[in-house]
Every structure is written in C-alpha cells, then in structure tokens.
Design a protein around this motif. Structure first.
Motif, PDB file in Angstrom:
ATOM      1  N   GLU A 151      42.652  -5.923  32.207  1.00  0.00           N
ATOM      2  CA  GLU A 151      43.659  -5.287  33.157  1.00  0.00           C
ATOM      3  C   GLU A 151      44.145  -6.405  34.243  1.00  0.00           C
ATOM      4  OE1 GLU A 151      44.799  -1.965  36.446  1.00  0.00           O
ATOM      5  OE2 GLU A 151      42.688  -2.633  36.221  1.00  0.00           O
ATOM      6  N   ASP A 152      43.218  -6.906  35.039  1.00  0.00           N
ATOM      7  CA  ASP A 152      43.216  -7.720  35.933  1.00  0.00           C
ATOM      8  C   ASP A 152      42.678  -9.318  35.471  1.00  0.00           C
ATOM      9  OD1 ASP A 152      43.577  -9.559  38.138  1.00  0.00           O
ATOM     10  OD2 ASP A 152      42.604  -7.885  39.612  1.00  0.00           O
ATOM     11  N   PRO A 153      43.405 -10.354  35.040  1.00  0.00           N
ATOM     12  CA  PRO A 153      42.816 -11.285  34.706  1.00  0.00           C
ATOM     13  C   PRO A 153      42.250 -12.360  35.769  1.00  0.00           C
ATOM     14  CG  PRO A 153      45.326 -11.556  34.980  1.00  0.00           C
ATOM     15  CD  PRO A 153      44.902 -10.200  35.030  1.00  0.00           C
ATOM     16  N   PHE A 154      42.560 -11.888  36.985  1.00  0.00           N
ATOM     17  CA  PHE A 154      42.092 -12.700  38.200  1.00  0.00           C
ATOM     18  C   PHE A 154      40.523 -12.101  38.510  1.00  0.00           C
ATOM     19  CE2 PHE A 154      46.476 -13.977  38.036  1.00  0.00           C
ATOM     20  CZ  PHE A 154      46.395 -15.329  38.303  1.00  0.00           C
ATOM     21  N   ASP A 155      40.255 -11.094  37.778  1.00  0.00           N
ATOM     22  CA  ASP A 155      38.979 -10.320  38.411  1.00  0.00           C
ATOM     23  C   ASP A 155      37.901 -11.039  37.532  1.00  0.00           C
ATOM     24  OD1 ASP A 155      36.631  -8.903  38.754  1.00  0.00           O
ATOM     25  OD2 ASP A 155      37.826  -7.074  38.665  1.00  0.00           O
ATOM     26  N   TYR A 156      37.426 -12.267  37.967  1.00  0.00           N
ATOM     27  CA  TYR A 156      36.662 -12.939  37.171  1.00  0.00           C
ATOM     28  C   TYR A 156      35.134 -12.312  36.877  1.00  0.00           C
ATOM     29  CZ  TYR A 156      33.690 -16.672  35.225  1.00  0.00           C
ATOM     30  OH  TYR A 156      33.019 -17.535  34.306  1.00  0.00           O
ATOM     31  N   GLU A 157      34.716 -11.388  37.902  1.00  0.00           N
ATOM     32  CA  GLU A 157      33.477 -10.893  37.879  1.00  0.00           C
ATOM     33  C   GLU A 157      33.627  -9.592  36.612  1.00  0.00           C
ATOM     34  OE1 GLU A 157      30.458 -11.242  38.908  1.00  0.00           O
ATOM     35  OE2 GLU A 157      31.598 -13.208  39.893  1.00  0.00           O
ATOM     36  N   HIS A 158      34.731  -8.815  36.724  1.00  0.00           N
ATOM     37  CA  HIS A 158      35.009  -8.007  35.593  1.00  0.00           C
ATOM     38  C   HIS A 158      35.026  -8.704  34.288  1.00  0.00           C
ATOM     39  CE1 HIS A 158      35.979  -4.499  33.500  1.00  0.00           C
ATOM     40  NE2 HIS A 158      36.940  -4.987  33.039  1.00  0.00           N
ATOM     41  N   MET A 159      35.843  -9.787  34.199  1.00  0.00           N
ATOM     42  CA  MET A 159      35.674 -10.548  32.919  1.00  0.00           C
ATOM     43  C   MET A 159      34.365 -10.985  32.534  1.00  0.00           C
ATOM     44  SD  MET A 159      38.926 -13.213  33.393  1.00  0.00           S
ATOM     45  CE  MET A 159      38.367 -14.211  31.820  1.00  0.00           C
ATOM     46  N   LYS A 160      33.605 -11.495  33.298  1.00  0.00           N
ATOM     47  CA  LYS A 160      32.123 -11.904  32.831  1.00  0.00           C
ATOM     48  C   LYS A 160      31.543 -10.598  32.266  1.00  0.00           C
ATOM     49  CE  LYS A 160      29.708 -14.254  35.932  1.00  0.00           C
ATOM     50  NZ  LYS A 160      29.124 -14.426  37.075  1.00  0.00           N
ATOM     51  N   GLN A 161      31.657  -9.471  32.983  1.00  0.00           N
ATOM     52  CA  GLN A 161      31.004  -8.125  32.422  1.00  0.00           C
ATOM     53  C   GLN A 161      31.653  -8.143  30.978  1.00  0.00           C
ATOM     54  OE1 GLN A 161      31.735  -4.629  34.871  1.00  0.00           O
ATOM     55  NE2 GLN A 161      31.065  -3.274  33.238  1.00  0.00           N
ATOM     56  N   VAL A 162      32.964  -8.059  30.688  1.00  0.00           N
ATOM     57  CA  VAL A 162      33.456  -7.787  29.282  1.00  0.00           C
ATOM     58  C   VAL A 162      32.810  -8.887  28.238  1.00  0.00           C
ATOM     59  CG1 VAL A 162      35.418  -7.605  28.101  1.00  0.00           C
ATOM     60  CG2 VAL A 162      35.487  -6.727  30.459  1.00  0.00           C
ATOM     61  N   ILE A 163      32.715  -9.908  28.785  1.00  0.00           N
ATOM     62  CA  ILE A 163      32.081 -11.163  27.977  1.00  0.00           C
ATOM     63  C   ILE A 163      30.832 -10.819  27.844  1.00  0.00           C
ATOM     64  CG2 ILE A 163      31.462 -13.492  28.009  1.00  0.00           C
ATOM     65  CD1 ILE A 163      34.060 -14.003  29.672  1.00  0.00           C
ATOM     66  N   GLU A 164      29.814 -10.540  28.802  1.00  0.00           N
ATOM     67  CA  GLU A 164      28.491 -10.103  28.611  1.00  0.00           C
ATOM     68  C   GLU A 164      28.454  -8.932  27.279  1.00  0.00           C
ATOM     69  OE1 GLU A 164      25.938 -11.954  29.338  1.00  0.00           O
ATOM     70  OE2 GLU A 164      26.990 -13.247  31.097  1.00  0.00           O
ATOM     71  N   GLU A 165      29.185  -7.837  27.566  1.00  0.00           N
ATOM     72  CA  GLU A 165      29.127  -6.778  26.567  1.00  0.00           C
ATOM     73  C   GLU A 165      29.366  -7.325  25.220  1.00  0.00           C
ATOM     74  OE1 GLU A 165      31.723  -3.889  28.299  1.00  0.00           O
ATOM     75  OE2 GLU A 165      30.278  -3.421  29.895  1.00  0.00           O
ATOM     76  N   ALA A 166      30.217  -8.063  24.902  1.00  0.00           N
ATOM     77  CA  ALA A 166      30.673  -8.854  23.747  1.00  0.00           C
ATOM     78  C   ALA A 166      29.438  -9.580  23.246  1.00  0.00           C
ATOM     79  CB  ALA A 166      32.004  -9.431  24.120  1.00  0.00           C
ATOM     80  N   LEU A 167      28.776 -10.239  23.962  1.00  0.00           N
ATOM     81  CA  LEU A 167      27.768 -11.067  23.686  1.00  0.00           C
ATOM     82  C   LEU A 167      26.730 -10.112  23.155  1.00  0.00           C
ATOM     83  CD1 LEU A 167      27.529 -13.933  26.375  1.00  0.00           C
ATOM     84  CD2 LEU A 167      28.102 -14.180  24.076  1.00  0.00           C
ATOM     85  N   GLU A 168      26.280  -9.113  23.867  1.00  0.00           N
ATOM     86  CA  GLU A 168      25.256  -8.189  23.322  1.00  0.00           C
ATOM     87  C   GLU A 168      25.475  -7.544  22.049  1.00  0.00           C
ATOM     88  OE1 GLU A 168      24.854  -5.265  26.605  1.00  0.00           O
ATOM     89  OE2 GLU A 168      23.868  -6.630  28.230  1.00  0.00           O
ATOM     90  N   GLU A 169      26.958  -7.582  21.834  1.00  0.00           N
ATOM     91  CA  GLU A 169      27.296  -6.848  20.485  1.00  0.00           C
ATOM     92  C   GLU A 169      26.855  -7.690  19.325  1.00  0.00           C
ATOM     93  OE1 GLU A 169      31.229  -5.388  21.154  1.00  0.00           O
ATOM     94  OE2 GLU A 169      30.734  -3.829  22.536  1.00  0.00           O
ATOM     95  N   GLN A 170      26.851  -9.003  19.580  1.00  0.00           N
ATOM     96  CA  GLN A 170      26.643  -9.966  18.506  1.00  0.00           C
ATOM     97  C   GLN A 170      25.323  -9.784  17.797  1.00  0.00           C
ATOM     98  OE1 GLN A 170      29.400 -11.565  17.706  1.00  0.00           O
ATOM     99  NE2 GLN A 170      30.159 -10.371  19.094  1.00  0.00           N
TER     100      GLN A 170
END
Length: 237
Positions: A218-237
């Motif tokens: 939703e917010d491309p400038f919320d880097y902490e949330h972006m990191k959360q989404v990235i970490e979740e994606a990494l865990e799914e691998q």
C-alpha cells in the motif's frame, strides 16, 4: 446404593462443571473474535493487495542476482517526483539490506503517466539498458537526480537533447549516437508498450507502485513494512 447427599453433590459438581465449560467456551469464542479483529485491523491498516500473479521481469532492467528468491518490481515514471524520492531514499536501503546480499532482485517497469516526456525517458532507458546493462543504473539515477526539485507535471524538461546530455554526463559506456538514433526511430517502442500492458494488467494507478513476489504494498515509502513483506516472502521459499 447412591445416597441422596451424594446425588446432590454430583449434581452440584455437574452444574459447576457445566458453568466452567460455558465460561471456557465463551473465552475461546472471545479469543477467536479478538484474533479476527486484530487480523482484520492489520489487513485494513496495510491494505496490501495480493495479486494473482507477479509482473513479468524478463527483459526488464534488473538489479541484483537473477536467481534471488524475492523479486521487487517498481512501476515508475521518470517524470514522477514521488519516484525520484523513492529512488533516492528507499532503493539505497533496499540495495544494502537485500540486493547486495543476494536475497532480492529489483526490476523497473516504465509507467507512462505524464505524457510524451514519460515516453521519451522510457525509450531512452530501454536504449541504454540494451546497450549497457551495467551502465544503465547510473543513467537511471541521473535522470531522477536532474528532475527539477519543484517541477509542475505540465512543465516540460525531458527532451531528446536533455536525455543525450545526461547520458554524456554519466560515467558509463553509452553510445550517444546510437541513443539519438533510437530516440528518433523509437527503436524500443514495442518494449515500452509491453510495459504499459503490464501497467494495465496489474491495475497500476499510482507511481511508484511496488510489488514484492506478487504483493503490491500500500505505502511504498513504509520501508519497515516492505521489509516485513520481504522477510515473509523469504520464509516461504
């Protein structure tokens, strides 16, 4: 034979147990409702969109290891002030934290929301990417750097001459004559139009729009949330 007082005691115990079960059931229901409410609030707070697919990055300018498990895609416009801000504030953090570590690859898809100048810059970027992928990112950053600090969207500043000047200023092996020919002949117009097909397919309405492994944040400038989404994606691998 069961005495009357024992029957009464058993009835009392049963009644007590029933009450306890009712309370436990109510507590479980309440806990479930609370979890649903918290989950709902999180979803409402982020408003991320889970897409049916991830943008196609084949042939797109991409930074990082091609085999990186997480793909971050920016739908961006060189004439967009917010894209300039994202490129100068968020992308450097993303590069250090995830791209240089081999966990994320970042791709840029041209999005033509500001008319002819957006198209010119997109054509130039495609030309430079096809000439020299390594030098592309210097050119990419320099276009944003030279964007007027308080530009009006209707104010003209991107011209073929300006783009060639920018290519000449960066320390990259860019064939200026070839770039000029590509701009005049619109050599990479098919690539630019293919980008626009993806813009439409993924209902992109704002720039920058950031997609992380099929999730548009939703917010491309919320880097902490972006990191959360990235970490979740990494865990799914």
């Amino acid at each position: 034979m069961i005495k009357a007082n024992e029957v009464q005691r058993m009835a009392t115990n049963t009644d007590s147990l029933s009450k306890r079960l009712v309370w436990i059931t109510l507590l479980i229901i309440a806990a479930g409702v609370l979890i649903v409410l918290i989950s709902s609030q999180r979803n409402e707070a982020s408003q991320d969109i889970r897409l049916g697919a991830h943008p196609d990055i084949e042939g797109q300018p991409t930074l990082g290891e091609i085999g990186a498990p997480v793909s971050v895609v920016e739908f961006g416009d060189y004439k967009c002030p917010a894209c300039k801000a994202w490129d100068e504030s968020i992308l450097p953090q993303l590069t250090v934290d995830y791209i240089e570590t081999g966990q994320v690859k970042y791709s840029y898809i041209n999005t033509l929301f500001h008319g002819e100048e957006s198209g010119l810059a997109a054509l130039a970027s495609e030309s430079v990417w096809n000439q020299n992928p390594e030098g592309f990112w210097q050119f990419h950053k320099e276009i944003f750097r030279q964007q007027p600090p308080s530009q009006n969207h209707d104010e003209s500043w991107i011209t073929p001459e300006k783009l060639i000047d920018i290519a000449n200023e960066v320390d990259a092996d860019i064939d200026l004559e070839q770039l000029a020919i590509d701009l005049v002949n619109q050599t990479y117009i098919a690539h630019v139009m293919a980008d626009q097909e993806q813009v439409q397919a993924f209902n992109v309405s704002l720039t920058p729009s950031i997609v992380i492994n099929g999730t548009m944040v939703e917010d491309p400038f919320d880097y902490e949330h972006m990191k959360q989404v990235i970490e979740e994606a990494l865990e799914e691998q």
